[in-house]
Design a protein around this motif. Sequence first.
Motif: not given
Length: 243
Positions: A6-24
Amino acid sequence: MILDIYKDALEYSAKDWKTLVVLGVISLFSFLLLPAFIITGYNYRVVNQAVHGIINGKDPLPEFTDIMGMFVDGIKFFVVQVAYLIVPVLIFIIFALIAGNIGGFASAVLMVIGCLITFIVGVVAYIMNQMGICHMAYHDGEFSKAFAFKELKEVVDEVGWFECIATYLGLIIITVVLAVVVTSIIGMLFTVFGFSGFILGVDASGIFALGAFLNWLITIFIVGPYLSIFNSRSVGLLYTMQI
């Protein structure tokens, strides 16, 4: 070990906010199907990276390259998920049809039994489904590996059925909690602003509308993609526990 995942995945998912926006942005057009498969294809790449990595590694988020390949991976990902749903769905339908023809108290008892069996089979199917996707990714996308039931059972036995169930339950809880907390905080802030404006004699309808719109934006462009990557990374890392 599960907490480390969980710790790894929570940190990993927040590494690049631009990627999140693109997926959005892509998710906005998911009703066209092509973008939807690109999103599932990206999730598959996250899984693929995880099954070939280690917990608390330094993996970056996958890049948006080879879009056609991502689209194909997304279709494979989707087909595997649907295929594993067939058995529990059929079991429920069979029990429902039989119960409908019987009627009375026996019908209710039969439906309870049917729901219980469907739930148990559904849990097993879900675990095999998730491990199947990981197994396919680990074997360089070989589609048949997603349905290599003997191998998948060995994988789950090695990881541990309890560990799998506990991990997936934890993912559900974390996903729901994070989504509710973020939307609730934004909602409460704009509720306070709205009532403050109402007290001051200002029309608060615009404030409430802005809060609802901002909640929608953050859910689509940040929270949704973040949780999607978080779940995919966690599932992939769980698979590595048996390697």
